[in-house]
Design a protein around this motif. Structure first.
Motif, short mmCIF file in Angstrom:
data_model
loop_
_atom_site.label_atom_id
_atom_site.label_comp_id
_atom_site.label_asym_id
_atom_site.label_seq_id
_atom_site.Cartn_x
_atom_site.Cartn_y
_atom_site.Cartn_z
N LEU A 180 0.74 -1.19 -0.02
CA LEU A 180 0.08 -0.03 0.14
C LEU A 180 0.81 1.10 0.01
CD1 LEU A 180 -2.33 -0.76 2.67
CD2 LEU A 180 -3.02 -1.07 0.28
N ARG A 181 0.21 2.34 -0.45
CA ARG A 181 0.78 3.72 -0.34
C ARG A 181 0.33 4.32 1.26
NH1 ARG A 181 3.63 4.09 -4.82
NH2 ARG A 181 2.72 3.39 -6.84
N ALA A 232 -7.23 4.61 5.71
CA ALA A 232 -7.84 3.27 6.33
C ALA A 232 -7.80 3.45 7.96
CB ALA A 232 -7.01 1.97 5.84
N LEU A 233 -6.68 3.93 8.56
CA LEU A 233 -6.73 4.42 9.93
C LEU A 233 -7.77 5.22 10.20
CD1 LEU A 233 -2.71 4.57 10.39
CD2 LEU A 233 -4.58 2.55 11.26
N ARG A 234 -7.95 6.36 9.35
CA ARG A 234 -9.00 7.36 9.73
C ARG A 234 -10.25 6.66 9.65
NH1 ARG A 234 -6.33 12.23 6.16
NH2 ARG A 234 -5.09 13.07 7.62
N ALA A 235 -10.52 5.77 8.75
CA ALA A 235 -11.89 5.04 8.87
C ALA A 235 -12.05 4.26 10.33
CB ALA A 235 -11.96 4.25 7.68
N ALA A 236 -10.88 4.01 10.66
CA ALA A 236 -10.91 3.11 11.85
C ALA A 236 -11.10 3.54 13.15
CB ALA A 236 -9.73 2.27 11.91
N VAL A 252 -4.93 -7.92 9.87
CA VAL A 252 -5.09 -7.71 8.43
C VAL A 252 -6.43 -7.71 7.89
CG1 VAL A 252 -4.21 -9.01 6.51
CG2 VAL A 252 -2.67 -8.85 8.26
N GLU A 253 -7.29 -8.81 8.47
CA GLU A 253 -8.62 -8.52 7.85
C GLU A 253 -9.24 -7.13 8.25
OE1 GLU A 253 -7.63 -10.96 10.04
OE2 GLU A 253 -7.25 -12.74 8.85
N LEU A 288 -11.30 -2.12 5.74
CA LEU A 288 -11.22 -0.57 5.87
C LEU A 288 -10.97 -0.10 4.55
CD1 LEU A 288 -9.54 -0.31 9.27
CD2 LEU A 288 -12.04 0.62 8.64
N LEU A 289 -10.06 -0.93 3.76
CA LEU A 289 -9.75 -0.40 2.47
C LEU A 289 -10.80 -0.42 1.29
CD1 LEU A 289 -6.16 -2.16 2.09
CD2 LEU A 289 -6.60 0.37 2.52
N ASN A 290 -11.95 -1.35 1.72
CA ASN A 290 -12.88 -1.48 0.70
C ASN A 290 -14.26 -0.58 1.07
OD1 ASN A 290 -11.56 -3.38 -0.57
ND2 ASN A 290 -12.43 -5.21 0.60
#
Length: 75
Positions: free
Chosen positions: A7-8, A15-19, A67-68, A73-75
């Motif tokens: 990932l970049r 993804a972390l912001r979405a978490a 990882v899951e 979070l990426l989708n």
């Protein structure tokens, strides 16, 4: 367990912001994010370079994510 993707840094930060993580500060090319429960993660932003799997594993460990979790979070 699925394999870690390449990932970049922008994708990891999104993804972390979405978490639930929020950007606290940026010093140079490193962004520090904090979760409301106190977890802190630092993500390097070195232009368009990819984040290696070892560093991504460390970021996930600091964020207390699997990882899951990251893949969802990426989708």
């Amino acid at each position: 367990m699925p394999q870690l993707p390449i990932l970049r840094s922008r994708e990891v930060i999104d993804a972390l912001r979405a978490a639930g993580f929020e950007t606290v500060r940026q010093k140079g090319s490193h962004v520090r994010l904090r979760h409301p429960d106190g977890r802190v993660v630092t993500v390097p932003m070195h232009g368009s370079q990819d984040i290696g799997r070892g560093l991504l594993r460390k970021i996930l460990r600091d964020a207390d994510l699997t990882v899951e979790d990251l893949l969802s979070l990426l989708n």
